[in-house]
Design a protein around this motif. Structure first.
Motif, PDB file in Angstrom:
ATOM      1  N   TRP A  31     -23.015  -9.753   9.368  1.00  0.00           N
ATOM      2  CA  TRP A  31     -22.716 -10.871  10.268  1.00  0.00           C
ATOM      3  C   TRP A  31     -21.840 -11.853   9.497  1.00  0.00           C
ATOM      4  CZ3 TRP A  31     -24.027 -12.294  15.308  1.00  0.00           C
ATOM      5  CH2 TRP A  31     -23.750 -13.630  15.657  1.00  0.00           C
ATOM      6  N   GLU A  89     -28.826 -11.373  15.302  1.00  0.00           N
ATOM      7  CA  GLU A  89     -28.967 -11.305  16.758  1.00  0.00           C
ATOM      8  C   GLU A  89     -30.437 -11.298  17.163  1.00  0.00           C
ATOM      9  OE1 GLU A  89     -26.754  -7.871  17.805  1.00  0.00           O
ATOM     10  OE2 GLU A  89     -24.815  -8.902  17.860  1.00  0.00           O
ATOM     11  N   LYS A 130     -25.852 -19.343  13.297  1.00  0.00           N
ATOM     12  CA  LYS A 130     -24.796 -18.343  13.165  1.00  0.00           C
ATOM     13  C   LYS A 130     -23.912 -18.610  11.947  1.00  0.00           C
ATOM     14  CE  LYS A 130     -24.560 -18.014  18.240  1.00  0.00           C
ATOM     15  NZ  LYS A 130     -23.678 -18.129  19.424  1.00  0.00           N
ATOM     16  N   GLN A 187     -25.753  -8.118  11.271  1.00  0.00           N
ATOM     17  CA  GLN A 187     -25.549  -8.456  12.676  1.00  0.00           C
ATOM     18  C   GLN A 187     -26.837  -8.258  13.468  1.00  0.00           C
ATOM     19  OE1 GLN A 187     -22.108  -6.604  14.300  1.00  0.00           O
ATOM     20  NE2 GLN A 187     -22.388  -7.409  16.363  1.00  0.00           N
ATOM     21  N   ARG A 198     -23.730  -3.460  10.040  1.00  0.00           N
ATOM     22  CA  ARG A 198     -22.540  -4.306   9.964  1.00  0.00           C
ATOM     23  C   ARG A 198     -22.967  -5.702   9.558  1.00  0.00           C
ATOM     24  NH1 ARG A 198     -19.773  -3.975  15.613  1.00  0.00           N
ATOM     25  NH2 ARG A 198     -18.442  -5.535  14.594  1.00  0.00           N
TER      26      ARG A 198
END
Length: 704
Positions: free
Chosen positions: A645, A661, A682, A657, A643
């Motif tokens: 981010w 992370e 982020k 993602q 997926r």
């Protein structure tokens, strides 16, 4: 037009000119004494202007002289051996298809010339070894060469009193180079300076320990340092025990090494270096001394290889992947330049064995003497003519043009005398510059062209790593055919150093019938190794017995480690989709997707070099050597995806993602990444810059 002249060599061969002529679409009168009383037929042929093929190699020199006697003789002349390879054999009466094949291949045009490598020698010869033997050798070549001696002890007789050549002594630090470009580096570390020594022998007489021999160097293990020799040499001043060691170097064109242990201990030493342990009395001594006398001037040899760096899987970003060519080269001609993401081949050291091109998985190194398309055309012509003349179960015997060719010729002569069976009727000898110069691309193509077996003759002249490489290639090719369902043994390495061994090995092939495709391939071997392999595999797959029962079922053929085919296994729990492997892959097998965080893979492109496995920071990739027989082998498949981010500021996707992370988790405790700094990780790169400048602006307003 081509005129082919055949001769049964005084009726010692049962030739059938009608059968051979039909196979070649040419009328072939039969001669019995073409090199003697029927020589006029040869002279008329070379006067015609057509290409001429003479089915005799024994009298090549005589035929050249006969051609020179013909006014305006311009016909190109090629020679082919049909006598020892077929006509002199227990199976001679059944050998017409093979002889037709040999004649057909001889009619092919000569391959295009290759570029050359130039050597320039000024005749500066360095002789290394015991002084007495070195002086003997020098006396035999000094009228042609400029001799310098590096003394390694006096030898049994010691040096002569007359100083006829420069003499060096000391410790050799290195000796490297090639014809015309040898560099010697040595350290003079003995109290006696040979440049000052007059060979008066006063020191020899003065030394009570007899530590000074007639090489005029002190054996320091025997010397008790009483200095009598130094006092005896006062006038000349050649002996000083307080003289520090001095380093020197010198350039030479040729090296004759008479030491027991060679200075250059390679299986394939450089051009211009010769080793005669024991001195000129060595069995090869006269031959080598004659060669040395002729090595003053300019010389050329073929440049045996082509190199395409774009295909090379050796290195990416200073990470080494494939080193097969470096590992196999016995001439030390291939080295690594990993900072330049390539290998380097020294053409002056290359001896033309072709082993590097054989083991290269990508085709970045290609053999150029002759090139693969020329060799492929020859094999296809041989097999087509053989089958067209009614031959069955063709076996190609690939051999070197030196030891291998000589052994095949000896076998034929022994068969004529009734002492051997000779080359079987279905075994077609094929001369190569070196036995290691072909590999699975040409071998599999040969089976596709109609060969039932491909045998490579090794006679002991090859380096051990060459034999090992050939065995590996044969095992790989056989694994592929067995995996496709073809039964029997199609590839063999025939090791024979004697006529009896070769006769026995070839005799064992007479009754072998491995399974081959029903149809013969018509593709042309190209210059790209991988493309040729794909063409051969496609043809072999079409008729594969393993696919007949279940044509729509994919087959994954397991292959040994190091095979140039396979897939990669990705540990999805470890993989962060950083895509470092995509940048490292030299073959375009690993790819990304610009529209989504995916790692994709095209198995057909993979050469199993291991760069992806070595480069991966998460150790998430491993190699799986195999051949997948299925359409998806040529199509991109997704190995891993994640997926995306999304930027917390603009919502634009960037990275994955899992990767973000993981980064946040590793940097969360770092002093530089606290509060707003951690939040900026982020964000996408654009928003990160905007947020940083916005924060700086707010700080300035607060200060005001």
């Amino acid at each position: 037009m081509t005129t082919t002249l055949i001769c049964d060599c005084n009726k010692t061969m049962p030739l059938e000119p009608k059968t051979l002529g039909t196979a070649l679409a040419e009328s072939l009168p039969l001669h019995s004494s073409l090199c003697r009383r029927e020589a006029a037929s040869f002279q008329r042929a070379v006067q015609s202007g057509d290409d001429v093929v003479v089915a005799c190699t024994q009298e090549k020199r005589l035929f050249a002289e006969l051609a020179a006697q013909v006014p305006a003789a311009t016909s190109p002349i090629r020679f082919v051996n049909i006598r020892e390879t077929g006509g002199w054999s227990r199976d001679a009466r059944s050998a017409m298809p093979k002889i037709a094949a040999l004649l057909a291949a001889a009619r092919l045009p000569e391959p295009d010339p290759v570029s050359t490598v130039r050597y320039v020698s000024q005749g500066r010869l360095l002789i290394v070894g015991p002084l007495d033997e070195a002086e003997k050798a020098a006396a035999l070549v000094a009228d042609s060469l400029d001799v310098t001696i590096f003394s390694q002890g006096a030898g049994a007789a010691g040096g002569a009193q007359e100083r006829r050549w420069p003499v060096l002594a000391g410790r050799i630090d290195s000796l490297a180079g090639w014809l015309g470009a040898f560099r010697l580096q040595w350290t003079r570390d003995n109290p006696i300076d040979l440049d000052l020594c007059t060979r008066c022998n006063a020191c020899v007489a003065a030394c009570p320990e007899q530590a000074i021999g007639l090489d005029y160097q002190i054996d320091m293990a025997k010397c008790s340092a009483h200095r009598d020799c130094e006092r005896a040499c006062t006038a000349a001043g050649a002996i000083r025990f307080d003289r520090p060691p001095e380093a020197f170097d010198g350039d030479f064109d040729l090296v004759l090494d008479l030491g027991a242990a060679p200075q250059i201990d390679w299986h394939a030493p450089p051009q211009g270096y010769f080793h005669l342990p024991g001195g000129v009395a060595h069995p090869q001594g006269p031959q080598i001394l004659l060669r040395l006398r002729d090595m003053d001037g300019e010389f050329e040899k073929p440049k045996f290889f082509d190199y395409n760096q774009k295909l090379c899987a050796h290195s990416r970003n200073e990470v080494v992947g494939c080193s097969a060519c470096i590992d196999v080269c016995s001439a030390h001609a291939v080295s690594s330049a990993k900072e330049r993401q390539r290998i380097v081949v020294n053409p002056h050291l290359c001896v033309g064995c072709g082993a590097c091109t054989t083991v290269c998985p990508t085709g970045a190194l290609g053999y150029a003497y002759p090139r693969a398309p020329d060799q492929g055309l020859k094999l296809r012509t041989l097999l087509s003519a053989y089958a067209g003349a009614g031959g069955r179960d063709a076996v190609l015997l690939l051999h070197s043009e030196e030891g291998g060719q000589a052994l095949v010729a000896q076998l034929g002569r022994q068969a004529q005398l009734g002492k051997a069976q000779g080359v079987p009727a279905n075994v077609i000898p094929v001369g190569l510059f070196h036995a290691a110069s072909t590999g699975i691309d040409l071998w599999l193509s040969a089976v596709a062209f109609g060969a039932s077996q491909v045998c490579v003759l090794v006679t002991g002249e090859e380096a051990p790593q060459y034999r090992a490489a050939l065995q590996t290639q044969a095992a790989l090719a056989q694994s592929l055919l067995h995996g496709l369902g073809y039964t029997g043994t199609h590839f063999r390495i025939v090791e024979a150093a004697s006529v009896a061994a070769l006769d026995g090995a070839l005799g064992a092939l007479r009754d072998t019938r491995p399974q081959v495709p029903d149809k013969v391939a018509r593709f042309a071997v190209g210059g790209d190794k991988r493309s040729t392999l794909e063409l051969a595999l496609d043809h072999l797959t079409e008729a594969a017995p393993a696919l007949r029962a279940q044509p729509d079922t994919p087959i994954a053929i397991p292959l040994p480690p190091g095979a140039p085919f396979g897939t990669v296994a990705v540990d999805k729990d470890k993989c962060t989709l950083c895509l470092a492997c995509v940048g490292a892959c030299p073959a375009g097998a690993l790819q990304d997707n610009q529209n989504a965080p995916q790692l994709r893979f095209i198995e057909k492109n993979c050469v199993q070099c291991g760069l992806c496995e070595t480069t991966c920071p998460e150790r998430a990739i491993s190699l799986v050597p195999r051949l997948l027989v299925a359409p998806e082998r040529k199509q991109p498949v997704v190995l891993n995806e994640a997926r995306p981010w999304s930027c917390i500021r603009c919502a634009k996707p960037f990275g994955t993602q899992k990767a973000i992370e993981a980064m946040l988790g590793k940097l969360a405790g770092h002093a530089m990444f606290q509060g707003e700094a951690l939040e900026r990780l982020k964000m996408c790169s654009d928003c990160r810059v905007i947020d940083l400048y916005s924060a700086q602006g707010e700080m300035k307003i607060t200060d005001l």
